[in-house]
Design an enzyme around this catalytic site. Structure first.
Site, PDB file in Angstrom:
ATOM      1  N   MET A  34      81.794  37.710  67.019  1.00 53.24           N
ATOM      2  CA  MET A  34      82.407  37.479  65.703  1.00 53.24           C
ATOM      3  C   MET A  34      82.170  38.692  64.806  1.00 53.24           C
ATOM      4  O   MET A  34      81.650  39.704  65.251  1.00 53.24           O
ATOM      5  CB  MET A  34      81.862  36.181  65.111  1.00 53.24           C
ATOM      6  N   HIS A  41      76.008  46.493  73.307  1.00 57.21           N
ATOM      7  CA  HIS A  41      76.797  45.294  73.604  1.00 57.21           C
ATOM      8  C   HIS A  41      76.818  45.008  75.105  1.00 57.21           C
ATOM      9  O   HIS A  41      76.619  43.867  75.535  1.00 57.21           O
ATOM     10  CB  HIS A  41      78.228  45.488  73.083  1.00 57.21           C
ATOM     11  N   ARG A  43      65.585  36.633  66.552  1.00 55.88           N
ATOM     12  CA  ARG A  43      66.009  35.463  67.328  1.00 55.88           C
ATOM     13  C   ARG A  43      65.257  35.494  68.645  1.00 55.88           C
ATOM     14  O   ARG A  43      64.718  36.540  69.040  1.00 55.88           O
ATOM     15  CB  ARG A  43      67.514  35.494  67.579  1.00 55.88           C
ATOM     16  N   ASP A  65      85.140  12.836  94.672  1.00 59.12           N
ATOM     17  CA  ASP A  65      86.278  11.909  94.701  1.00 59.12           C
ATOM     18  C   ASP A  65      86.336  11.062  93.437  1.00 59.12           C
ATOM     19  O   ASP A  65      87.426  10.704  92.974  1.00 59.12           O
ATOM     20  CB  ASP A  65      86.192  11.001  95.935  1.00 59.12           C
ATOM     21  N   CYS A 101      75.938  12.620  95.913  1.00 53.72           N
ATOM     22  CA  CYS A 101      76.064  13.578  97.023  1.00 53.72           C
ATOM     23  C   CYS A 101      77.275  14.485  96.872  1.00 53.72           C
ATOM     24  O   CYS A 101      77.663  15.154  97.813  1.00 53.72           O
ATOM     25  CB  CYS A 101      76.138  12.833  98.359  1.00 53.72           C
ATOM     26  N   SER A 103      75.504   5.641  96.890  1.00 54.11           N
ATOM     27  CA  SER A 103      75.544   7.095  96.739  1.00 54.11           C
ATOM     28  C   SER A 103      76.851   7.432  96.035  1.00 54.11           C
ATOM     29  O   SER A 103      77.932   7.096  96.532  1.00 54.11           O
ATOM     30  CB  SER A 103      75.473   7.795  98.090  1.00 54.11           C
ATOM     31  N   LYS A 105      71.201  32.865  62.907  1.00 57.80           N
ATOM     32  CA  LYS A 105      70.785  34.033  62.130  1.00 57.80           C
ATOM     33  C   LYS A 105      70.240  33.621  60.767  1.00 57.80           C
ATOM     34  O   LYS A 105      69.175  34.076  60.336  1.00 57.80           O
ATOM     35  CB  LYS A 105      71.956  34.996  61.983  1.00 57.80           C
ATOM     36  N   GLY A 144      78.115  39.935  69.295  1.00 57.55           N
ATOM     37  CA  GLY A 144      79.301  40.774  69.205  1.00 57.55           C
ATOM     38  C   GLY A 144      80.624  40.037  69.221  1.00 57.55           C
ATOM     39  O   GLY A 144      81.677  40.659  69.151  1.00 57.55           O
ATOM     40  N   ARG A 191      77.755  38.960  57.483  1.00 57.30           N
ATOM     41  CA  ARG A 191      77.594  38.805  58.937  1.00 57.30           C
ATOM     42  C   ARG A 191      77.781  37.356  59.354  1.00 57.30           C
ATOM     43  O   ARG A 191      77.409  36.433  58.641  1.00 57.30           O
ATOM     44  CB  ARG A 191      76.196  39.264  59.390  1.00 57.30           C
ATOM     45  N   TYR A 231      67.907  10.208  93.462  1.00 60.63           N
ATOM     46  CA  TYR A 231      67.941  11.542  94.093  1.00 60.63           C
ATOM     47  C   TYR A 231      69.293  12.202  93.859  1.00 60.63           C
ATOM     48  O   TYR A 231      70.287  11.547  93.516  1.00 60.63           O
ATOM     49  CB  TYR A 231      67.654  11.451  95.591  1.00 60.63           C
TER      50      TYR A 231
END
Length: 906
Positions: free
Chosen positions: A102, A451, A335, A794, A857, A789, A22, A100, A91, A877
């Site tokens: 804060m 809002h 903004r 895991d 993967c 890969s 802002k 909205g 503000r 990839y």
């Protein structure tokens, strides 16, 4: 010495880290010469110091005094002056927009004396007392943490006594009485009178804004939007201008293009005789911005000019807040505006056509998450439906769910697996938990800039607002429309595009973009019902094609069947990155694994393998036929044996009950033998036990069977003139020797099958890197691997020590609430931990083999944020589920465009 406070004229739009979004944009508007009320910004450095030390640094107060005097000199009014008082707005303004979340305090500087001076200065006594009651109400809630309902109840009682509906209908005497009541509420709640010293009000308001950075709703919003907790917020202190000075004044929010559809034109909300919070709070239904043209043609023309300048300057859709004070336009904020997914794609291509941005920049303006939202279903136009009411479509989509009236109800139902639509008179930041839990949100009040609308658009959630016909009774938990009553738990359906609200569940169908993804542009255009839809699918097609041309990462799919593979190939997959062969052993084939384990000798085991071979070969023929000409990575059987065997407890109970009943026969004898085998293979922690390469080495016939089936499938398909390109992948490798043993066996089989067929079978054999040791010793393992890969599911599990089957339900919620995790590491890659192992694994492997092919993967292969990391570390990839292939294509293109890889034209 650190400087903490900056005049608006000191900064620009590129200083968001220091001044917040802002403050930086206010500074930019000042640079552009737009009419901005004078003010200053207290930097994020000051907020971080406050959060660290628990108090505002004393230097801040000194600098505020100096900057405040500059504002007073500029506007020729003084804070606390008894004749022409300066009033201030205070503000928040973080680096990233948190609408909205804060705090804001308006009319700072009013007290029992200055309210009279303001009345004289403005020549409007009602305006002065209305401003004073607003200050006490806002200050009480925001700074003093008083329950806002106490003020609302007092206001409602005063309106009821006066016999009016709106607060603007209260006269001066009634407002004076309300101020007394508000001051009494403050004193009763805090034990102290409302502060009468303007500077004390200012200092307390500044600290309250800093404090609001760590409110529950702000932290929840940051977790959802993945905004770091350590940024802090700036505070913007600005001379007040007044939209509540009568019918020639007003306040509004506007967009340079429709944030819902992306269309050019005049979009926004305007409220005459109101302050800015009235618009975003949604407590009064607004006028369309076009109505301002009829009320004040000069102010409207000046606003339109400013909107065009800002859009040209920012080269994007801008969200603008403004106030008109007795015919004088003031710009309060701008903004880059939040927008729906559909608007994002349309606006991006529109700006390219208007030659404001390049195609690369257009690609940066859209996200994989937005594309995902466009793939969601919508209501079937032919479905039977019962219209309940119509509001304003604020965020497109189709939501069907049980009505919930508050956070507790919405979150509880969602936890039970029930889809929910959150229904409120109007939402406030406190409603964020309920919105997150819901499929959609419906409000009786507010406009497209309320809002509910802004937050829903940012979340990609369906929203309908301003449905005035809804009579919502929160206490009774009912919605009444005419004679129809809808109670909590009843199902409704809302259309975020049309604003229509239906009783019951309405059938949903694929979205136009999903039709495009599945059937192509021509088919989607043919099925489109309107020009908006045709424009949208054309924009998606254009940006996806540009992403394909720009990306370096290839996109493969995780597919175990020909059907899955075909679905992925139709969506643009360039091969298979993971075929989980264990899925081919489920169902009717489970008995084969049981027989392998129960086999008394190698000959019996070989017999079972011989029966399995043609079944596996057929699986691979199907898969490789669909992926003809594209690589297909086939993972050898991976999971622990217990997944293919009966449950130990259930089998034990079955055998014991049969013995207790005196049963005999071959079935019981078989169950006894099977029970012995299950006990023998039972493991306390099977995911770290006999699985993957360990299983293949203990039962070498399993891997041999699969490699032979792959080889024979290749021979068969080559005989048909096809071009199968399988890659054999060994799972759970932890050492070079493990891979060497399997590779040696595999090469022998490939040579044997090839010689028998008179062909050369030079199929790549690689491994998964899913253990930390494998990543750390990748330089050694690469001697035996044709490709890597990374199995990041895991790898995450073994690096964190998390069981992915348990932790997300057991304690992830606690971890996120306490800031240990911002997002599940199984959803988005942990870049600094697991990601570092991936980085080392790639570097180590390519140190041995510079051209080593590497991919990923795990589920992370379809996660937008993770894809950018994989691009950065140099993978070749990513592989993801068929549904996410288009998302991965887009994000891989964005990663290249944002890093300047390749050409920028399309």
């Amino acid at each position: 010495m650190t400087q903490y406070v900056y005049m608006f004229s000191d900064g620009d739009k590129d200083q968001k880290d220091l001044l917040g979004g802002k403050g930086a944009n206010l500074a930019e508007m000042v640079k552009l010469g737009l009419p901005v009320p004078p003010g200053f910004t207290i930097s994020t450095d000051a907020c971080r110091a406050y959060l660290s030390e628990g108090k505002v640094p004393p230097e801040v107060r000194v600098e505020v005094t100096r900057r405040l005097r500059e504002v007073e000199d500029h506007i020729d009014r003084t804070l606390g002056d008894s004749e022409e008082p300066l009033l201030l707005s205070v503000r928040s303004g973080a680096k990233f927009s948190m609408p909205g979340m804060m705090e804001t305090v308006l009319n700072v500087g009013l007290n029992d004396d200055t309210v009279h001076a303001l009345a004289d200065f403005a020549d409007d006594e009602r305006f002065a007392w209305d401003s004073y009651r607003r200050l006490i109400q806002m200050f009480g809630k925001t700074v003093l943490d008083i329950d806002s309902e106490l003020f609302s109840e007092a206001l409602d009682a005063r309106k009821s006594e006066a016999g009016v509906i709106s607060d603007v209908e209260l006269d001066v005497e009634q407002l004076r009485t309300l101020v007394k009541e508000y001051k009494a509420i403050v004193e009763e709640a805090t034990g102290k009178p409302f502060p009468q010293t303007p500077r004390k009000q200012l200092d307390m308001a500044i600290e309250a804004v800093f404090r609001s950075w760590n409110t529950e709703r702000a932290m929840l919003y940051r977790r959802r939007e993945r905004i770091p907790d350590d940024l802090g917020t700036a505070v913007n202190v600005q001379a007040m201008v007044f939209g509540n000075l009568g019918e020639t004044s007003g306040t509004g929010v506007c967009f340079t293009r429709d944030p819902s559809s992306g269309h050019s034109g005049v979009y926004g909300d305007y409220l005459p005789n109101a302050q800015g919070e009235d618009v975003v709070a949604g407590i009064r239904n607004t006028l369309a911005l076009s109505d301002l043209k009829e009320r004040d043609r000069d102010a409207y023309r000046e606003l339109r000019s400013a909107m065009r300048r800002l859009e040209t300057h920012y080269r994007d859709l801008c969200d603008i807040e403004f106030t008109i004070e007795r015919g004088k336009l003031w710009m309060l904020q701008t903004r880059v505006g939040k927008r729906t997914a559909a608007a994002a794609f349309r606006v991006a291509t529109q700006l390219v056509d208007e030659q404001l941005i390049t195609m690369d920049e257009a690609l940066e303006r859209v996200t994989g998450e937005q594309l995902t939202n466009l793939l969601f279903p919508q209501f079937d136009k032919d479905a039977v439906r019962q219209l309940l009411a119509t509001g304003m479509g604020a965020s497109p989509g189709a939501a069907v769910g049980a009505v919930a009236f508050d956070n507790a109800s919405a979150t509880a139902k969602a936890a039970e697996g029930v889809d929910v639509v959150l229904v409120r008179r109007e939402t406030s930041p406190e409603d964020l938990p309920g919105m997150i839990a819901a499929q959609g949100v419906l409000t009786a009040r507010g406009g497209k800039t309320s809002h509910a609308a802004v937050v829903a658009r940012g979340m990609g959630m369906c929203a309908v607002v301003g449905a005035e016909d809804l009579q919502i009774d929160v206490a009774k938990k009912t919605i009444t429309v005419g004679e129809t009553v809808v109670s909590e738990g009843d199902v409704i359906s809302i259309d975020g595009k049309t604003g229509q609200i239906y009783l019951g569940a309405v059938d949903v169908i694929d979205s136009p973009v999903m039709t495009y993804i599945a059937d192509g542009l021509e088919a989607a255009q043919a099925k489109a019902e309107d020009d908006d839809t045709r424009e949208l699918v054309a924009a998606v097609d254009r940006l996806l094609r540009h992403a394909d041309a720009r990306r370096r990462l290839r996109v493969r799919t995780n597919a175990d069947t020909g059907e899955d593979a075909q679905r992925a190939r139709d969506r643009g997959a360039e091969g298979i990155g993971l075929c989980r062969t264990e899925h081919q052993f489920l169902g009717e084939r489970r008995e084969y694994i049981e027989r392998v384990i129960l086999a008394e000798d190698d000959e019996a085991r070989a017999s079972v393998m011989a029966e399995l071979l043609p079944l596996q070969r057929a699986d691979f023929v199907e898969l490789l036929t669909v992926m003809d000409g594209l690589p297909a990575t086939i993972r050898l059987i991976d999971p622990p044996l217990h997944e293919f065997l009966p449950d130990l407890t259930e089998l034990t109970v079955k055998v014991e009950l049969a013995k207790a009943r005196g049963e005999e026969g071959p079935e019981l004898e078989r169950d006894k033998v099977l029970l012995e085998a299950v006990r023998a293979t039972h493991e306390q922690n099977p995911m770290l036990g006999l699985r993957g390469v360990r299983l293949g080495l203990k039962y070498p016939g399993l891997f041999a069977l699969q490699i032979r089936a792959i080889a024979e499938a290749v021979v068969e398909l080559r005989g048909q003139g096809k071009d199968p390109q399988p890659e054999i992948m060994v799972p759970l490798i932890g050492s070079r020797r493990e891979l060497h043993l399997v590779r040696e066996q595999g090469l022998e089989i490939l040579q044997e099958v090839g010689e028998a067929a008179g062909v050369t079978l030079d199929l790549p054999i690689g491994c998964m890197i899913e253990l930390p040791r494998a990543a750390l010793t990748a330089e050694r393992i690469a001697h035996e691997a044709d490709f890597f890969s990374f199995g990041t599911n895991d790898l995450t599990q073994t690096t964190w020590g998390f069981s992915r089957d348990d932790v997300e339900t057991e304690f992830f919620t606690t971890y996120m609430e306490n800031g240990v995790l911002a997002v599940s590491p199984f959803e988005t890659l942990d870049g600094i931990g697991v990601g570092e192992l991936v980085r080392q694994g790639v570097a180590g492997g390519r140190k041995t083999k510079p051209s080593l092919k590497t991919g990923v993967c795990g589920e992370h292969g379809g996660d937008p944020e993770s894809i950018h990391f994989f691009h950065e570390v140099g993978l070749d990839y990513v592989s993801c589920s068929p549904f996410r292939v288009p998302v991965a294509r887009l994000e891989a293109g964005r990663a290249a465009a944002m890093n300047g890889v390749g050409s920028s034209t399309a």
